[in-house]
Design a protein around this motif. Structure first.
Motif, PDB file in Angstrom:
ATOM      1  N   LYS A  89       0.822  -1.209   0.000  1.00  0.00           N
ATOM      2  CA  LYS A  89       0.000   0.000   0.000  1.00  0.00           C
ATOM      3  C   LYS A  89       0.858   1.262   0.000  1.00  0.00           C
ATOM      4  O   LYS A  89       2.067   1.215   0.194  1.00  0.00           O
ATOM      5  N   LYS A  90       0.175   2.378  -0.217  1.00  0.00           N
ATOM      6  CA  LYS A  90       0.821   3.689  -0.139  1.00  0.00           C
ATOM      7  C   LYS A  90       0.773   4.177   1.316  1.00  0.00           C
ATOM      8  O   LYS A  90      -0.089   3.764   2.089  1.00  0.00           O
ATOM      9  N   LEU A  91       1.680   5.071   1.648  1.00  0.00           N
ATOM     10  CA  LEU A  91       1.683   5.620   3.004  1.00  0.00           C
ATOM     11  C   LEU A  91       0.383   6.361   3.288  1.00  0.00           C
ATOM     12  O   LEU A  91      -0.148   6.313   4.400  1.00  0.00           O
ATOM     13  N   GLY A  92      -0.151   7.031   2.265  1.00  0.00           N
ATOM     14  CA  GLY A  92      -1.387   7.790   2.427  1.00  0.00           C
ATOM     15  C   GLY A  92      -2.583   6.928   2.789  1.00  0.00           C
ATOM     16  O   GLY A  92      -3.562   7.431   3.350  1.00  0.00           O
ATOM     17  N   ASP A  93      -2.529   5.631   2.486  1.00  0.00           N
ATOM     18  CA  ASP A  93      -3.623   4.729   2.851  1.00  0.00           C
ATOM     19  C   ASP A  93      -3.738   4.572   4.360  1.00  0.00           C
ATOM     20  O   ASP A  93      -4.780   4.149   4.870  1.00  0.00           O
ATOM     21  N   PHE A  94      -2.677   4.909   5.070  1.00  0.00           N
ATOM     22  CA  PHE A  94      -2.671   4.763   6.525  1.00  0.00           C
ATOM     23  C   PHE A  94      -2.771   6.106   7.246  1.00  0.00           C
ATOM     24  O   PHE A  94      -3.483   6.229   8.237  1.00  0.00           O
ATOM     25  N   VAL A  95      -2.044   7.105   6.749  1.00  0.00           N
ATOM     26  CA  VAL A  95      -1.964   8.379   7.482  1.00  0.00           C
ATOM     27  C   VAL A  95      -2.814   9.481   6.864  1.00  0.00           C
ATOM     28  O   VAL A  95      -2.886  10.582   7.412  1.00  0.00           O
ATOM     29  N   GLY A  96      -3.452   9.211   5.734  1.00  0.00           N
ATOM     30  CA  GLY A  96      -4.260  10.232   5.082  1.00  0.00           C
ATOM     31  C   GLY A  96      -3.477  11.000   4.027  1.00  0.00           C
ATOM     32  O   GLY A  96      -2.329  10.677   3.718  1.00  0.00           O
ATOM     33  N   LYS A  97      -4.095  12.041   3.501  1.00  0.00           N
ATOM     34  CA  LYS A  97      -3.505  12.771   2.379  1.00  0.00           C
ATOM     35  C   LYS A  97      -2.767  14.044   2.781  1.00  0.00           C
ATOM     36  O   LYS A  97      -2.229  14.745   1.932  1.00  0.00           O
ATOM     37  N   ASN A  98      -2.752  14.348   4.068  1.00  0.00           N
ATOM     38  CA  ASN A  98      -2.093  15.569   4.532  1.00  0.00           C
ATOM     39  C   ASN A  98      -0.574  15.394   4.513  1.00  0.00           C
ATOM     40  O   ASN A  98      -0.021  14.575   5.252  1.00  0.00           O
ATOM     41  N   GLU A  99       0.099  16.183   3.688  1.00  0.00           N
ATOM     42  CA  GLU A  99       1.553  16.066   3.549  1.00  0.00           C
ATOM     43  C   GLU A  99       2.311  16.641   4.749  1.00  0.00           C
ATOM     44  O   GLU A  99       3.512  16.438   4.881  1.00  0.00           O
ATOM     45  N   LYS A 100       1.610  17.368   5.611  1.00  0.00           N
ATOM     46  CA  LYS A 100       2.278  17.975   6.766  1.00  0.00           C
ATOM     47  C   LYS A 100       2.172  17.100   8.015  1.00  0.00           C
ATOM     48  O   LYS A 100       2.417  17.550   9.126  1.00  0.00           O
ATOM     49  N   THR A 101       1.825  15.844   7.812  1.00  0.00           N
ATOM     50  CA  THR A 101       1.675  14.921   8.930  1.00  0.00           C
ATOM     51  C   THR A 101       3.038  14.523   9.497  1.00  0.00           C
ATOM     52  O   THR A 101       4.020  14.417   8.766  1.00  0.00           O
ATOM     53  N   LYS A 102       3.071  14.308  10.803  1.00  0.00           N
ATOM     54  CA  LYS A 102       4.265  13.763  11.455  1.00  0.00           C
ATOM     55  C   LYS A 102       3.840  12.581  12.309  1.00  0.00           C
ATOM     56  O   LYS A 102       2.934  12.701  13.134  1.00  0.00           O
ATOM     57  N   ILE A 103       4.475  11.438  12.097  1.00  0.00           N
ATOM     58  CA  ILE A 103       4.103  10.228  12.827  1.00  0.00           C
ATOM     59  C   ILE A 103       5.332   9.612  13.492  1.00  0.00           C
ATOM     60  O   ILE A 103       6.470   9.901  13.120  1.00  0.00           O
ATOM     61  N   VAL A 104       5.069   8.769  14.472  1.00  0.00           N
ATOM     62  CA  VAL A 104       6.124   7.988  15.125  1.00  0.00           C
ATOM     63  C   VAL A 104       5.920   6.535  14.720  1.00  0.00           C
ATOM     64  O   VAL A 104       4.897   5.930  15.052  1.00  0.00           O
TER      65      VAL A 104
END
Length: 290
Positions: free
Chosen positions: A202-217
């Motif tokens: 899958k794409k990363l966006g499938d998990f974290v959404g479409k916001n490019e300003k996201t920061k995850i751990v």
């Protein structure tokens, strides 16, 4: 761009930047390469510290032997004679018996130690707090400056059995060492976020959404190890501050309780019914004979 704070277990590793449209497989692979690269730089720095202290490694058949045993077996370190440090030798015996003791002079040793510090700073975990990225280019630059420092001190090169040489040539053998357990092969790596495994297809966006300003751990680990422990709701640093605050408040309450003196309540002027008794003539009544 999405920023991923990559962790291994509960320990921060580095900050990685990517896009929501990137395949998870590519992200996991690159993060594993960077993670392994940091381990490589750290191993080289450790070996170079010993190189600066005690010179190049002895041949495998001479390591761990005493001087008497080496003499008795008539063993000779031919590479030690060929690979002399630039500027002369400062003999420092290696008590472990892994290196020949022909250390570089203090000036040349300083070249190595300064470069070691610089390389460690380039891949430091503190860069996460500083919001600085660590990339494959960063790893390569760290390796290049380490290689350059070794070339300055040992222009004729290192012996073929020297671990540093093997690391630079990517021919290191980590079998039987603790370091082998830390390495994560890119094709065996997995990444978890919010208690879910990020599936490679899958794409990363499938998990974290479409916001490019996201920061995850996200947590990097070997595939098949199960879900890692979730991130605590309150960070360890915040927890320390909270505990210190409540401890301070508790001590203040204890102090107030000690200082609170209620003996004045036994005084006549503190009696709320005194005026009433005075008007009724009930003050100074004594029971018993006069």
């Amino acid at each position: 761009m999405v920023k991923i704070h990559v962790k291994k277990g509960d320990e921060s590793q580095f900050l990685y930047e990517t896009s929501v449209t990137t395949d998870v497989a590519d992200i996991v692979k690159e993060c594993a390469i960077i993670y392994n690269g940091r381990l490589k730089v750290d191993r080289i720095c450790g070996d170079m510290e010993e190189l600066a202290k005690h010179g190049v490694s002895l041949p495998p058949n001479m390591q761990g032997l005493t001087d008497e045993q080496i003499e008795e077996l008539k063993l000779k370190d031919e590479w030690g004679e060929k690979c002399q440090p630039s500027g002369g030798v400062n003999f420092k015996k290696d008590e472990i018996g892994c290196r020949n003791g022909q250390a570089p002079t203090p000036k040349m040793a300083e070249v190595l130690t300064k470069t070691i510090k610089e390389a460690k700073d380039m891949i430091s975990k503190k860069k996460v707090a500083a919001d600085e990225l660590v990339t494959q280019k960063t790893i390569q630059e760290a390796l290049d400056i380490l290689r350059g420092a070794v070339t300055i001190v040992y222009p004729m090169g290192l012996p073929p059995h020297e671990p540093i040489k093997a690391e630079f040539e990517n021919t290191e053998d980590l079998s039987g060492r603790q370091a082998s357990l830390e390495v994560i092969e890119p094709d065996q790596a997995s990444m978890w976020w919010a208690g879910k495994e990020l599936f490679p297809a899958k794409k990363l966006g499938d998990f974290v959404g479409k916001n490019e300003k996201t920061k995850i751990v996200a947590k990097l680990q070997k595939r098949g190890q199960g879900a890692p422990a979730r991130e605590p709701v309150v960070s360890q640093e915040d927890q320390k501050h909270m505990m210190a605050y409540y401890y301070k408040k508790q001590e203040e309450f204890k102090k107030l309780e000690k200082e609170q003196d209620e003996s004045y309540m036994d005084s006549a002027w503190a009696d709320p019914n005194q005026l009433k008794r005075q008007f009724q003539g009930l003050n100074n009544i004594k029971w018993g004979p006069r």
